[in-house]
Motif scaffolding. Sequence first.
Motif, PDB file in Angstrom:
ATOM      1  N   GLU A  51      13.858  -0.908  -4.767  1.00  0.00           N
ATOM      2  CA  GLU A  51      14.122  -1.516  -6.084  1.00  0.00           C
ATOM      3  C   GLU A  51      13.296  -1.071  -7.240  1.00  0.00           C
ATOM      4  N   LEU A  52      12.134  -0.841  -6.886  1.00  0.00           N
ATOM      5  CA  LEU A  52      11.171  -0.311  -7.793  1.00  0.00           C
ATOM      6  C   LEU A  52      11.542   1.011  -8.489  1.00  0.00           C
ATOM      7  N   LEU A  53      12.341   1.936  -7.513  1.00  0.00           N
ATOM      8  CA  LEU A  53      12.511   3.176  -8.142  1.00  0.00           C
ATOM      9  C   LEU A  53      13.920   3.498  -8.856  1.00  0.00           C
ATOM     10  N   ARG A  54      14.606   2.636  -8.943  1.00  0.00           N
ATOM     11  CA  ARG A  54      15.718   2.533  -9.822  1.00  0.00           C
ATOM     12  C   ARG A  54      15.377   2.841 -11.241  1.00  0.00           C
ATOM     13  N   GLY A  55      15.953   3.870 -11.848  1.00  0.00           N
ATOM     14  CA  GLY A  55      15.455   4.240 -13.392  1.00  0.00           C
ATOM     15  C   GLY A  55      14.138   4.969 -13.263  1.00  0.00           C
ATOM     16  N   ARG A  56      13.482   5.132 -12.005  1.00  0.00           N
ATOM     17  CA  ARG A  56      12.198   5.760 -12.327  1.00  0.00           C
ATOM     18  C   ARG A  56      12.295   7.422 -11.193  1.00  0.00           C
ATOM     19  N   ALA A  57      12.754   7.061 -10.274  1.00  0.00           N
ATOM     20  CA  ALA A  57      13.023   8.528  -9.262  1.00  0.00           C
ATOM     21  C   ALA A  57      14.075   9.173  -9.828  1.00  0.00           C
ATOM     22  N   CYS A  58      13.892  10.273  -9.463  1.00  0.00           N
ATOM     23  CA  CYS A  58      15.044  11.381  -9.962  1.00  0.00           C
ATOM     24  C   CYS A  58      16.442  11.152  -9.354  1.00  0.00           C
ATOM     25  N   ARG A  59      17.550  11.382  -9.635  1.00  0.00           N
ATOM     26  CA  ARG A  59      18.832  11.192  -9.156  1.00  0.00           C
ATOM     27  C   ARG A  59      18.897  12.001  -7.804  1.00  0.00           C
ATOM     28  N   ASP A  63      19.923   9.988  -4.352  1.00  0.00           N
ATOM     29  CA  ASP A  63      21.003  10.282  -3.586  1.00  0.00           C
ATOM     30  C   ASP A  63      20.501  10.561  -2.547  1.00  0.00           C
ATOM     31  N   GLY A  64      19.755  11.229  -2.045  1.00  0.00           N
ATOM     32  CA  GLY A  64      19.282  11.790  -0.641  1.00  0.00           C
ATOM     33  C   GLY A  64      19.096  10.456   0.033  1.00  0.00           C
ATOM     34  N   VAL A  65      18.228   9.379  -0.431  1.00  0.00           N
ATOM     35  CA  VAL A  65      18.167   8.195   0.287  1.00  0.00           C
ATOM     36  C   VAL A  65      19.365   7.520   0.820  1.00  0.00           C
ATOM     37  N   GLU A  66      20.506   7.547  -0.256  1.00  0.00           N
ATOM     38  CA  GLU A  66      21.875   6.844   0.225  1.00  0.00           C
ATOM     39  C   GLU A  66      22.406   7.578   1.363  1.00  0.00           C
ATOM     40  N   ARG A  67      22.419   8.965   0.943  1.00  0.00           N
ATOM     41  CA  ARG A  67      23.256   9.901   1.947  1.00  0.00           C
ATOM     42  C   ARG A  67      22.669   9.697   3.412  1.00  0.00           C
ATOM     43  N   PHE A  68      21.238   9.441   3.474  1.00  0.00           N
ATOM     44  CA  PHE A  68      20.850   9.244   4.973  1.00  0.00           C
ATOM     45  C   PHE A  68      21.088   7.990   5.332  1.00  0.00           C
ATOM     46  N   GLY A  69      21.393   7.013   4.556  1.00  0.00           N
ATOM     47  CA  GLY A  69      21.465   5.583   5.001  1.00  0.00           C
ATOM     48  C   GLY A  69      20.297   5.118   5.372  1.00  0.00           C
ATOM     49  N   LEU A  70      18.958   5.151   4.718  1.00  0.00           N
ATOM     50  CA  LEU A  70      17.638   4.981   5.062  1.00  0.00           C
ATOM     51  C   LEU A  70      17.580   3.361   4.861  1.00  0.00           C
ATOM     52  N   GLY A  71      18.223   2.716   4.146  1.00  0.00           N
ATOM     53  CA  GLY A  71      18.095   1.206   4.298  1.00  0.00           C
ATOM     54  C   GLY A  71      19.002   0.405   5.155  1.00  0.00           C
ATOM     55  N   ASP A  72      19.522   1.216   6.051  1.00  0.00           N
ATOM     56  CA  ASP A  72      20.453   0.433   7.127  1.00  0.00           C
ATOM     57  C   ASP A  72      19.855  -0.686   7.802  1.00  0.00           C
ATOM     58  N   GLY A  73      18.533  -0.680   7.967  1.00  0.00           N
ATOM     59  CA  GLY A  73      17.700  -1.357   8.939  1.00  0.00           C
ATOM     60  C   GLY A  73      16.916  -0.899   9.856  1.00  0.00           C
ATOM     61  N   GLY A  74      15.641  -1.147   9.895  1.00  0.00           N
ATOM     62  CA  GLY A  74      14.885  -0.495  10.911  1.00  0.00           C
ATOM     63  C   GLY A  74      14.414   0.911  10.582  1.00  0.00           C
ATOM     64  N   ALA A 191      17.880  14.447 -18.485  1.00  0.00           N
ATOM     65  CA  ALA A 191      18.326  13.985 -19.658  1.00  0.00           C
ATOM     66  C   ALA A 191      18.208  12.463 -19.636  1.00  0.00           C
ATOM     67  N   GLU A 192      18.171  11.775 -18.516  1.00  0.00           N
ATOM     68  CA  GLU A 192      17.721  10.389 -18.867  1.00  0.00           C
ATOM     69  C   GLU A 192      16.366  10.057 -19.106  1.00  0.00           C
ATOM     70  N   GLY A 193      15.368  10.904 -18.951  1.00  0.00           N
ATOM     71  CA  GLY A 193      14.126  10.615 -19.198  1.00  0.00           C
ATOM     72  C   GLY A 193      13.106  11.195 -18.263  1.00  0.00           C
ATOM     73  N   MET A 194      12.071  11.071 -18.199  1.00  0.00           N
ATOM     74  CA  MET A 194      11.253  11.300 -17.271  1.00  0.00           C
ATOM     75  C   MET A 194      11.296  10.674 -16.049  1.00  0.00           C
ATOM     76  N   ARG A 195      11.351  11.320 -14.792  1.00  0.00           N
ATOM     77  CA  ARG A 195      11.489  10.743 -13.625  1.00  0.00           C
ATOM     78  C   ARG A 195      10.457  11.216 -12.602  1.00  0.00           C
ATOM     79  N   ILE A 196      10.513  10.673 -11.425  1.00  0.00           N
ATOM     80  CA  ILE A 196       9.588  11.186 -10.437  1.00  0.00           C
ATOM     81  C   ILE A 196      10.258  11.747  -9.286  1.00  0.00           C
ATOM     82  N   TYR A 197       9.687  12.644  -8.803  1.00  0.00           N
ATOM     83  CA  TYR A 197      10.247  13.296  -7.463  1.00  0.00           C
ATOM     84  C   TYR A 197       8.933  13.547  -6.522  1.00  0.00           C
ATOM     85  N   GLY A 198       7.858  13.579  -6.652  1.00  0.00           N
ATOM     86  CA  GLY A 198       6.711  13.597  -5.860  1.00  0.00           C
ATOM     87  C   GLY A 198       6.771  12.653  -4.680  1.00  0.00           C
ATOM     88  N   ALA A 199       6.421  12.978  -3.460  1.00  0.00           N
ATOM     89  CA  ALA A 199       6.506  12.090  -2.371  1.00  0.00           C
ATOM     90  C   ALA A 199       5.181  11.203  -2.629  1.00  0.00           C
TER      91      ALA A 199
END
Length: 297
Positions: A51-59, A63-74, A191-199
């Motif tokens: 929730e926090l990283l929407r509009g903050r982390a880089c695309r 995209d990687g978080v979604e491709r992995f399905g890291l929020g599928d539970g557990g 292009a959308e502004g400054m974003r985070i990529y550092g772990a």
Amino acid sequence: MAMNTPRKIEHQQTDRGYVPVYATGVVEQPWASYSRSEHATWDTLFQRQRELLRGRACREFLDGVERFGLGDGGIPKFAELNTVLSAATGWQVVAVEGLLPDEVFFDHLANRRFPVSWWIRKPEQLDYLSEPDLFHDLFGHVPLLLNPVFADYMQAYGRGGMKAFKIGPDALMNLTRLYWYTVEFGLIDTAEGMRIYGAGIVSSKGESVYSLDSPSPNRLGFDIERVMSTRYRIDTYQQTYFVIDSFEQLFDATRPDFTPIYARLHDQPAHAAGDVLDGDRVFTRGDRVGWAANADT
């Protein structure tokens, strides 16, 4: 690759404070042994950061978080992640017990293996942990390994690390600063502004806000020699963030042999973490409010 029985290796408290304890082995992820509380800790951290990283982390990270399905539970299964990761960029996740010695860590990266601590923090450690755990390593680092350019940068860094290890401690410190200010605490201008990529930022609730919103830190354009000669903070949020223009810029910076850079920097004093130099490209000059006064690393 032989697997050892997993142990949990953390910092130890001594009369000198917390000191790191290193491990070298690759282990099987003990997924069936994770408790309900440990799975719940992952879910809590994941949902909060998503929730926090929407509009903050880089695309690319999101995209990687979604491709992995890291929020599928557990807590995710490393073997399932590796199916996706290997097909995308040839990398794989390997489970480790804790902090790795430099040479071991560099060898993993050079061979497109990313070490992830198998254990996760306790519920009372949601906001701060003194060392990397599963959430930092996996959520923070692994999503960007699906990006081909960043994946190549990480392998090039590992190969450079093996060379720096042989050159000596000064070269190793220069290279450590590069990792710190890019892989761990990097920002990117998009292009959308400054974003985070550092772990280290994307896995931290507080620094995800501070790094972009606070008037306190400097935000400076990336320059490899500037970064390699800049000390950093391990005890507070960063006083300076370096901003790349693209992942291609980051990878291109690692193409040359670093040996001449190490030689040029050898006899030059390092810059303080909060310095702004005349030649810097300044996005933001920090107001320095709240900065710690003790020495940088």
